[in-house]
Design a protein around this motif. Structure first.
Motif, PDB file in Angstrom:
ATOM      1  N   GLU A 166       4.324  -3.466 -14.065  1.00  0.00           N
ATOM      2  CA  GLU A 166       4.791  -4.263 -12.931  1.00  0.00           C
ATOM      3  C   GLU A 166       5.221  -5.643 -13.412  1.00  0.00           C
ATOM      4  OE1 GLU A 166       5.149  -3.453  -9.800  1.00  0.00           O
ATOM      5  OE2 GLU A 166       3.823  -1.748  -9.371  1.00  0.00           O
ATOM      6  N   ARG A 167       6.201  -6.221 -12.762  1.00  0.00           N
ATOM      7  CA  ARG A 167       6.608  -7.593 -13.092  1.00  0.00           C
ATOM      8  C   ARG A 167       5.625  -8.610 -12.521  1.00  0.00           C
ATOM      9  NH1 ARG A 167      12.757  -8.828 -11.795  1.00  0.00           N
ATOM     10  NH2 ARG A 167      12.049 -10.741 -12.822  1.00  0.00           N
ATOM     11  N   HIS A 168       5.006  -8.226 -11.392  1.00  0.00           N
ATOM     12  CA  HIS A 168       4.127  -9.173 -10.711  1.00  0.00           C
ATOM     13  C   HIS A 168       3.092  -8.405  -9.900  1.00  0.00           C
ATOM     14  CE1 HIS A 168       2.894 -12.700  -8.402  1.00  0.00           C
ATOM     15  NE2 HIS A 168       3.063 -12.003  -7.301  1.00  0.00           N
ATOM     16  N   LEU A 169       1.865  -8.921  -9.861  1.00  0.00           N
ATOM     17  CA  LEU A 169       0.807  -8.361  -9.033  1.00  0.00           C
ATOM     18  C   LEU A 169       0.232  -9.459  -8.140  1.00  0.00           C
ATOM     19  CD1 LEU A 169      -1.278  -6.100 -11.467  1.00  0.00           C
ATOM     20  CD2 LEU A 169       0.198  -5.331  -9.608  1.00  0.00           C
ATOM     21  N   SER A 170      -0.142  -9.060  -6.932  1.00  0.00           N
ATOM     22  CA  SER A 170      -0.797  -9.993  -6.009  1.00  0.00           C
ATOM     23  C   SER A 170      -1.874  -9.228  -5.250  1.00  0.00           C
ATOM     24  CB  SER A 170       0.213 -10.593  -5.039  1.00  0.00           C
ATOM     25  OG  SER A 170       0.827  -9.572  -4.261  1.00  0.00           O
ATOM     26  N   PHE A 171      -2.712  -9.955  -4.548  1.00  0.00           N
ATOM     27  CA  PHE A 171      -3.734  -9.295  -3.754  1.00  0.00           C
ATOM     28  C   PHE A 171      -3.095  -8.662  -2.511  1.00  0.00           C
ATOM     29  CE2 PHE A 171      -6.224 -12.265  -6.267  1.00  0.00           C
ATOM     30  CZ  PHE A 171      -7.273 -11.458  -6.674  1.00  0.00           C
ATOM     31  N   ALA A 172      -3.443  -7.416  -2.264  1.00  0.00           N
ATOM     32  CA  ALA A 172      -2.868  -6.688  -1.127  1.00  0.00           C
ATOM     33  C   ALA A 172      -3.483  -7.197   0.180  1.00  0.00           C
ATOM     34  CB  ALA A 172      -3.118  -5.191  -1.280  1.00  0.00           C
ATOM     35  N   SER A 173      -2.780  -6.948   1.267  1.00  0.00           N
ATOM     36  CA  SER A 173      -3.220  -7.431   2.581  1.00  0.00           C
ATOM     37  C   SER A 173      -4.403  -6.620   3.082  1.00  0.00           C
ATOM     38  CB  SER A 173      -2.080  -7.332   3.589  1.00  0.00           C
ATOM     39  OG  SER A 173      -1.767  -5.973   3.855  1.00  0.00           O
ATOM     40  N   GLU A 174      -5.145  -7.209   4.032  1.00  0.00           N
ATOM     41  CA  GLU A 174      -6.262  -6.501   4.649  1.00  0.00           C
ATOM     42  C   GLU A 174      -5.766  -5.300   5.445  1.00  0.00           C
ATOM     43  OE1 GLU A 174     -10.472  -7.450   6.858  1.00  0.00           O
ATOM     44  OE2 GLU A 174      -8.867  -8.933   6.979  1.00  0.00           O
ATOM     45  N   GLN A 175      -4.554  -5.406   5.984  1.00  0.00           N
ATOM     46  CA  GLN A 175      -3.980  -4.284   6.720  1.00  0.00           C
ATOM     47  C   GLN A 175      -3.797  -3.080   5.795  1.00  0.00           C
ATOM     48  OE1 GLN A 175      -0.126  -5.065   8.442  1.00  0.00           O
ATOM     49  NE2 GLN A 175      -0.012  -3.095   9.455  1.00  0.00           N
ATOM     50  N   LYS A 176      -3.274  -3.314   4.601  1.00  0.00           N
ATOM     51  CA  LYS A 176      -3.083  -2.231   3.638  1.00  0.00           C
ATOM     52  C   LYS A 176      -4.426  -1.700   3.146  1.00  0.00           C
ATOM     53  CE  LYS A 176       1.365  -1.721   3.472  1.00  0.00           C
ATOM     54  NZ  LYS A 176       1.990  -0.429   3.891  1.00  0.00           N
ATOM     55  N   LEU A 177      -5.389  -2.594   3.002  1.00  0.00           N
ATOM     56  CA  LEU A 177      -6.721  -2.189   2.576  1.00  0.00           C
ATOM     57  C   LEU A 177      -7.329  -1.208   3.575  1.00  0.00           C
ATOM     58  CD1 LEU A 177      -9.106  -2.577   0.626  1.00  0.00           C
ATOM     59  CD2 LEU A 177      -9.757  -4.596   1.952  1.00  0.00           C
ATOM     60  N   SER A 178      -7.193  -1.526   4.858  1.00  0.00           N
ATOM     61  CA  SER A 178      -7.713  -0.643   5.907  1.00  0.00           C
ATOM     62  C   SER A 178      -6.919   0.657   5.965  1.00  0.00           C
ATOM     63  CB  SER A 178      -7.664  -1.355   7.250  1.00  0.00           C
ATOM     64  OG  SER A 178      -8.131  -0.520   8.286  1.00  0.00           O
ATOM     65  N   GLN A 179      -5.614   0.553   5.844  1.00  0.00           N
ATOM     66  CA  GLN A 179      -4.737   1.719   5.963  1.00  0.00           C
ATOM     67  C   GLN A 179      -4.956   2.717   4.830  1.00  0.00           C
ATOM     68  OE1 GLN A 179      -0.549   0.703   6.183  1.00  0.00           O
ATOM     69  NE2 GLN A 179       0.066   2.707   5.444  1.00  0.00           N
ATOM     70  N   LEU A 180      -5.089   2.227   3.589  1.00  0.00           N
ATOM     71  CA  LEU A 180      -5.140   3.109   2.435  1.00  0.00           C
ATOM     72  C   LEU A 180      -6.562   3.494   2.016  1.00  0.00           C
ATOM     73  CD1 LEU A 180      -2.340   1.452   0.260  1.00  0.00           C
ATOM     74  CD2 LEU A 180      -2.185   3.586   1.566  1.00  0.00           C
ATOM     75  N   LEU A 181      -7.493   2.552   2.091  1.00  0.00           N
ATOM     76  CA  LEU A 181      -8.848   2.815   1.609  1.00  0.00           C
ATOM     77  C   LEU A 181      -9.892   2.843   2.727  1.00  0.00           C
ATOM     78  CD1 LEU A 181      -8.941   0.661  -1.666  1.00  0.00           C
ATOM     79  CD2 LEU A 181      -8.282   3.058  -1.378  1.00  0.00           C
ATOM     80  N   HIS A 182      -9.470   2.566   3.964  1.00  0.00           N
ATOM     81  CA  HIS A 182     -10.358   2.610   5.131  1.00  0.00           C
ATOM     82  C   HIS A 182     -11.566   1.675   4.976  1.00  0.00           C
ATOM     83  CE1 HIS A 182      -8.845   6.746   6.749  1.00  0.00           C
ATOM     84  NE2 HIS A 182      -7.851   5.976   6.327  1.00  0.00           N
ATOM     85  N   THR A 183     -11.312   0.482   4.457  1.00  0.00           N
ATOM     86  CA  THR A 183     -12.380  -0.485   4.289  1.00  0.00           C
ATOM     87  C   THR A 183     -11.880  -1.877   4.631  1.00  0.00           C
ATOM     88  OG1 THR A 183     -14.165  -1.204   2.811  1.00  0.00           O
ATOM     89  CG2 THR A 183     -11.980  -0.936   1.829  1.00  0.00           C
ATOM     90  N   THR A 184     -12.757  -2.867   4.477  1.00  0.00           N
ATOM     91  CA  THR A 184     -12.435  -4.245   4.826  1.00  0.00           C
ATOM     92  C   THR A 184     -12.720  -5.160   3.638  1.00  0.00           C
ATOM     93  OG1 THR A 184     -14.675  -4.599   5.690  1.00  0.00           O
ATOM     94  CG2 THR A 184     -12.988  -3.867   7.255  1.00  0.00           C
ATOM     95  N   GLN A 185     -12.236  -6.390   3.718  1.00  0.00           N
ATOM     96  CA  GLN A 185     -12.536  -7.365   2.680  1.00  0.00           C
ATOM     97  C   GLN A 185     -14.043  -7.579   2.602  1.00  0.00           C
ATOM     98  OE1 GLN A 185     -10.246 -10.849   3.638  1.00  0.00           O
ATOM     99  NE2 GLN A 185      -8.293  -9.924   3.061  1.00  0.00           N
ATOM    100  N   GLY A 186     -14.541  -7.667   1.396  1.00  0.00           N
ATOM    101  CA  GLY A 186     -15.982  -7.782   1.204  1.00  0.00           C
ATOM    102  C   GLY A 186     -16.657  -6.448   0.980  1.00  0.00           C
ATOM    103  N   ALA A 187     -15.904  -5.346   1.172  1.00  0.00           N
ATOM    104  CA  ALA A 187     -16.484  -4.009   0.960  1.00  0.00           C
ATOM    105  C   ALA A 187     -15.504  -3.115   0.203  1.00  0.00           C
ATOM    106  CB  ALA A 187     -16.858  -3.373   2.289  1.00  0.00           C
ATOM    107  N   VAL A 188     -14.619  -3.730  -0.602  1.00  0.00           N
ATOM    108  CA  VAL A 188     -13.644  -2.957  -1.383  1.00  0.00           C
ATOM    109  C   VAL A 188     -14.394  -2.061  -2.363  1.00  0.00           C
ATOM    110  CG1 VAL A 188     -11.679  -3.094  -2.946  1.00  0.00           C
ATOM    111  CG2 VAL A 188     -11.978  -4.820  -1.159  1.00  0.00           C
ATOM    112  N   SER A 189     -13.996  -0.802  -2.418  1.00  0.00           N
ATOM    113  CA  SER A 189     -14.750   0.163  -3.211  1.00  0.00           C
ATOM    114  C   SER A 189     -13.851   1.323  -3.639  1.00  0.00           C
ATOM    115  CB  SER A 189     -15.914   0.703  -2.374  1.00  0.00           C
ATOM    116  OG  SER A 189     -16.497   1.841  -2.968  1.00  0.00           O
ATOM    117  N   PRO A 190     -14.050   1.842  -4.856  1.00  0.00           N
ATOM    118  CA  PRO A 190     -13.296   3.035  -5.268  1.00  0.00           C
ATOM    119  C   PRO A 190     -13.679   4.273  -4.467  1.00  0.00           C
ATOM    120  CG  PRO A 190     -14.963   2.491  -6.894  1.00  0.00           C
ATOM    121  CD  PRO A 190     -14.910   1.343  -5.948  1.00  0.00           C
ATOM    122  N   LEU A 191     -14.796   4.223  -3.744  1.00  0.00           N
ATOM    123  CA  LEU A 191     -15.158   5.364  -2.897  1.00  0.00           C
ATOM    124  C   LEU A 191     -14.139   5.538  -1.778  1.00  0.00           C
ATOM    125  CD1 LEU A 191     -19.025   4.867  -2.700  1.00  0.00           C
ATOM    126  CD2 LEU A 191     -17.705   6.297  -4.276  1.00  0.00           C
TER     127      LEU A 191
END
Length: 341
Positions: free
Chosen positions: A258-283
């Protein structure tokens, strides 16, 4: 998404159904004429079955409105009507609904109200256009607060002289649940089910809610790690690092092309991993069925010993042998990429 109004719902022990004027006698006999039931409500006990029937006739007309949510609670075994549960649009723009309920004395302390409330919350958040569900109870009516907690709602505060009911002007206790929190709560149970069905061993540690690794003031076996959810041009990355290591995004971007990486949005976090900030997990990769998220693991993390992650809730931690964690990744089809950050 648009609201779709009141439809028939079902739980293990209950039917939540539309009311008709024919329900007047049961409603009158079971709760609507009982001053103990209406003590904390804003309507007086009905004096006649006819009054109940007239109101039910009016309620029935409202069922054509997609913003009208009003159910009778029916016990499956006895087929008796035992109470009601409803929701109203509190704020259309903010997509907020307020829920309320009552149930006859003969069915108190059986878990029926929380069972109905849990189903209604799921319906409002999954099938209708709401982002927040809230409820309020009289400070003296502590059992109602326990119903809300059992259904997954969180205490938000007490407002003085905020509520008017049959006791007069009283303090109101507010509970609520956000859609993103509902999704992570549901995901937690799905993670447990998946691990158990796949015979993947883990140890459950319950603790106070923690939002960063610096807030952990209790012992967790094994290596301590942090999880970062990142976004490139089109793809997403979940990075696992040792707790004391800084993420050098420029280096990681080069490693993954990648040319650039940034922190993904909370919306994407919920949409893709079904979690929230503070509970990011590979599960949460369990829910990434389309493999949109690439897992990246710092190669300095030991592949032997224990490693731990939140089950999409930050008040619990699951502790795995590393080999069992790799088994999980194989079963969810997310092989990791190891990098030297």
């Amino acid at each position: 998404m648009e609201n779709i109004g009141t439809i028939r719902l079902e739980t293990k022990r209950l039917n939540l159904r539309l009311l008709t004027p024919e329900d007047a006698q049961q409603m009158f006999d079971h709760w609507a004429n009982d001053g103990k039931v209406t003590k904390y409500l804003n309507w007086k006990p009905y004096q006649t079955v006819k009054d109940v029937r007239n109101n039910l006739s009016e309620y029935q007309k409202n069922y054509i409105d997609v913003d009208y949510f009003f159910w009778g609670i029916e016990e499956k075994v006895s087929q008796q009507l035992i109470g009601t549960i409803s929701a109203s649009v509190a704020d259309k723009t903010a997509k907020v609904a307020e829920v309320g309920y009552c149930i006859g004395q003969n069915w108190w302390c059986k878990g029926y109200t929380s069972e109905a409330l849990e189903e209604v919350i799921a319906y409002l958040l999954e099938k209708n256009d709401f982002k927040r569900i809230e409820a309020i109870h009289d400070t003296d009516n502590t059992p109602s607060g326990k119903v809300m907690e059992k259904a997954g709602m969180s205490y938000e505060g007490t407002l003085r002289q905020r509520l008017v009911n049959n006791r007069g002007l009283v303090d109101g206790v507010y509970y609520a649940i956000l859609k993103k929190d509902y999704i992570s709560q549901k995901a937690q149970h799905q993670i447990y089910s998946f691990l158990n069905e796949a015979n993947i061993s883990y140890q459950l540690l319950e603790h106070k809610a923690v939002y960063t690794i610096n807030e952990i003031d209790f012992d967790i076996p094994g290596i301590s790690v942090k999880n970062l959810f990142l976004q490139g041009k089109d793809d997403f990355y979940l990075l696992i690092l040792t707790e004391d290591k800084r993420a050098i995004l420029k280096t990681i971007a080069q490693e993954v092309g990648e040319r650039h990486l940034s922190f993904a949005s909370e919306q994407k976090l919920s949409q893709l991993l079904h979690t929230t900030q503070g509970a990011v997990s590979p599960l949460g990769l369990l829910f990434d069925k389309e493999q949109k998220v690439q897992l990246i693991i710092d190669e300095q993390i030991p592949v032997r010993g224990k490693i731990s992650f939140h089950p999409n809730r930050n008040d619990k931690t699951l502790i795995f042998d590393f080999k069992d964690f790799l088994t999980f990744l194989t079963k969810v089809n997310h092989p990791p990429k190891y990098i030297n950050n």
